[in-house]
Design a protein around this motif. Structure first.
Motif, PDB file in Angstrom:
ATOM      1  N   PHE A 196      -0.901   4.467 -21.374  1.00  0.00           N
ATOM      2  CA  PHE A 196      -0.201   4.115 -20.148  1.00  0.00           C
ATOM      3  C   PHE A 196      -1.116   4.516 -18.770  1.00  0.00           C
ATOM      4  CE2 PHE A 196       3.733   3.486 -22.159  1.00  0.00           C
ATOM      5  CZ  PHE A 196       3.892   4.488 -23.172  1.00  0.00           C
ATOM      6  N   LEU A 197      -0.643   3.742 -17.785  1.00  0.00           N
ATOM      7  CA  LEU A 197      -1.388   4.256 -16.708  1.00  0.00           C
ATOM      8  C   LEU A 197      -0.436   4.207 -15.409  1.00  0.00           C
ATOM      9  CD1 LEU A 197      -4.481   4.662 -15.442  1.00  0.00           C
ATOM     10  CD2 LEU A 197      -4.410   2.402 -14.712  1.00  0.00           C
ATOM     11  N   GLN A 198      -0.135   5.505 -15.075  1.00  0.00           N
ATOM     12  CA  GLN A 198       0.542   5.624 -13.833  1.00  0.00           C
ATOM     13  C   GLN A 198      -0.209   5.473 -12.573  1.00  0.00           C
ATOM     14  OE1 GLN A 198       4.189   5.927 -13.379  1.00  0.00           O
ATOM     15  NE2 GLN A 198       3.351   5.843 -11.362  1.00  0.00           N
ATOM     16  N   MET A 199       0.119   4.645 -11.775  1.00  0.00           N
ATOM     17  CA  MET A 199      -0.731   4.510 -10.646  1.00  0.00           C
ATOM     18  C   MET A 199       0.039   4.826  -9.301  1.00  0.00           C
ATOM     19  SD  MET A 199      -2.831   0.778 -11.538  1.00  0.00           S
ATOM     20  CE  MET A 199      -1.518  -0.117 -11.333  1.00  0.00           C
ATOM     21  N   ASN A 200      -0.271   5.719  -8.229  1.00  0.00           N
ATOM     22  CA  ASN A 200       0.421   6.212  -7.276  1.00  0.00           C
ATOM     23  C   ASN A 200      -0.231   5.946  -6.129  1.00  0.00           C
ATOM     24  OD1 ASN A 200       2.826   7.107  -8.968  1.00  0.00           O
ATOM     25  ND2 ASN A 200       1.596   9.101  -9.155  1.00  0.00           N
ATOM     26  N   SER A 201      -0.018   5.952  -5.159  1.00  0.00           N
ATOM     27  CA  SER A 201      -0.644   5.850  -3.693  1.00  0.00           C
ATOM     28  C   SER A 201      -1.373   4.809  -3.745  1.00  0.00           C
ATOM     29  CB  SER A 201      -1.362   6.992  -3.390  1.00  0.00           C
ATOM     30  OG  SER A 201      -0.702   8.157  -3.223  1.00  0.00           O
ATOM     31  N   LEU A 202      -1.117   3.456  -4.153  1.00  0.00           N
ATOM     32  CA  LEU A 202      -2.217   2.371  -4.324  1.00  0.00           C
ATOM     33  C   LEU A 202      -2.281   1.893  -2.858  1.00  0.00           C
ATOM     34  CD1 LEU A 202       0.117   0.536  -7.231  1.00  0.00           C
ATOM     35  CD2 LEU A 202      -2.263   1.140  -7.301  1.00  0.00           C
ATOM     36  N   LYS A 203      -3.944   1.154  -3.165  1.00  0.00           N
ATOM     37  CA  LYS A 203      -4.477   0.823  -1.953  1.00  0.00           C
ATOM     38  C   LYS A 203      -5.012  -0.491  -2.110  1.00  0.00           C
ATOM     39  CE  LYS A 203      -6.834   5.483  -1.475  1.00  0.00           C
ATOM     40  NZ  LYS A 203      -8.004   5.980  -1.639  1.00  0.00           N
ATOM     41  N   PRO A 204      -5.003  -1.267  -1.159  1.00  0.00           N
ATOM     42  CA  PRO A 204      -5.468  -2.938  -1.254  1.00  0.00           C
ATOM     43  C   PRO A 204      -6.679  -2.963  -2.309  1.00  0.00           C
ATOM     44  CG  PRO A 204      -4.868  -2.330   0.850  1.00  0.00           C
ATOM     45  CD  PRO A 204      -5.006  -0.976   0.251  1.00  0.00           C
ATOM     46  N   PRO A 259       0.889  -1.202  -0.034  1.00  0.00           N
ATOM     47  CA  PRO A 259       0.031   0.077   0.046  1.00  0.00           C
ATOM     48  C   PRO A 259       0.939   1.182   0.159  1.00  0.00           C
ATOM     49  CG  PRO A 259      -1.003  -1.686   1.476  1.00  0.00           C
ATOM     50  CD  PRO A 259       0.483  -2.299   0.945  1.00  0.00           C
ATOM     51  N   GLY A 260       0.474   2.163  -0.678  1.00  0.00           N
ATOM     52  CA  GLY A 260       1.343   3.426  -1.032  1.00  0.00           C
ATOM     53  C   GLY A 260       2.009   3.492  -1.906  1.00  0.00           C
ATOM     54  N   GLY A 261       2.339   2.163  -2.392  1.00  0.00           N
ATOM     55  CA  GLY A 261       3.525   2.113  -3.760  1.00  0.00           C
ATOM     56  C   GLY A 261       2.817   2.579  -5.127  1.00  0.00           C
ATOM     57  N   SER A 262       3.469   2.248  -6.175  1.00  0.00           N
ATOM     58  CA  SER A 262       3.335   2.808  -7.544  1.00  0.00           C
ATOM     59  C   SER A 262       3.463   1.782  -8.496  1.00  0.00           C
ATOM     60  CB  SER A 262       4.386   3.931  -7.831  1.00  0.00           C
ATOM     61  OG  SER A 262       3.975   5.199  -7.058  1.00  0.00           O
ATOM     62  N   LEU A 263       2.836   1.830  -9.628  1.00  0.00           N
ATOM     63  CA  LEU A 263       3.031   0.943 -10.711  1.00  0.00           C
ATOM     64  C   LEU A 263       2.702   1.752 -11.943  1.00  0.00           C
ATOM     65  CD1 LEU A 263       1.589  -2.453  -9.854  1.00  0.00           C
ATOM     66  CD2 LEU A 263       4.207  -1.908  -9.930  1.00  0.00           C
ATOM     67  N   ARG A 264       3.301   1.231 -13.233  1.00  0.00           N
ATOM     68  CA  ARG A 264       3.083   1.888 -14.450  1.00  0.00           C
ATOM     69  C   ARG A 264       2.691   0.997 -15.280  1.00  0.00           C
ATOM     70  NH1 ARG A 264       6.118   4.579 -19.190  1.00  0.00           N
ATOM     71  NH2 ARG A 264       4.924   6.177 -19.746  1.00  0.00           N
ATOM     72  N   LEU A 265       1.682   0.934 -15.849  1.00  0.00           N
ATOM     73  CA  LEU A 265       0.927   0.015 -16.868  1.00  0.00           C
ATOM     74  C   LEU A 265       1.190   0.312 -18.177  1.00  0.00           C
ATOM     75  CD1 LEU A 265      -2.460  -1.253 -14.872  1.00  0.00           C
ATOM     76  CD2 LEU A 265      -0.008  -2.167 -14.467  1.00  0.00           C
ATOM     77  N   SER A 266       1.380  -0.334 -19.066  1.00  0.00           N
ATOM     78  CA  SER A 266       1.465  -0.151 -20.576  1.00  0.00           C
ATOM     79  C   SER A 266       0.512  -0.838 -21.297  1.00  0.00           C
ATOM     80  CB  SER A 266       3.171  -0.335 -20.972  1.00  0.00           C
ATOM     81  OG  SER A 266       3.946   0.632 -20.324  1.00  0.00           O
TER      82      SER A 266
END
Length: 114
Positions: free
Chosen positions: A79-87, A14-21
């Protein structure tokens, strides 16, 4: 052959980031309004972000302020930049046109867990 290939998923805390392509092999890609969807088991696929051919963006309330959609028309990618990820962001993520008119790809799994 028309197809979509998503990548970039993974497991984060939780709180991490991912970038989807998403790589799209479709003609006139630049004319498509594109979107990112997500689906959890037993639930319908949900459109979480979309981007118009002119790069205007729209987001579901659940991801607004945390996710950013973008596109590269020359590379035919979204692309989808995802920050502050939650469960609750845990899902399989797919890209498609905003109307879901392109054959669906295999998606990419995103898991948010401590």
């Amino acid at each position: 052959q028309v197809h979509l290939v998503e990548s970039g998923g993974g497991s984060v805390q939780p709180g991490g980031s991912l970038r989807l392509s998403c790589a799209a092999s479709i003609l006139a890609f630049n004319r498509y309004e594109m979107g990112w969807y997500r689906q959890t088991p037993g639930q319908q696929r949900e459109l979480v972000a979309r981007i118009t051919s002119g790069s205007s963006t729209y987001y579901a309330d659940s991801v607004k302020g945390r996710f950013t959609i973008s596109r590269d028309n020359a590379q035919k990618k979204v692309f989808l930049q995802m920050n502050s990820l939650k469960p609750e962001d845990t899902a399989v993520y797919y890209c498609n046109s905003a109307t879901g008119s392109i054959p669906w790809g295999q998606g990419t799994q995103v898991t948010v867990s401590s």
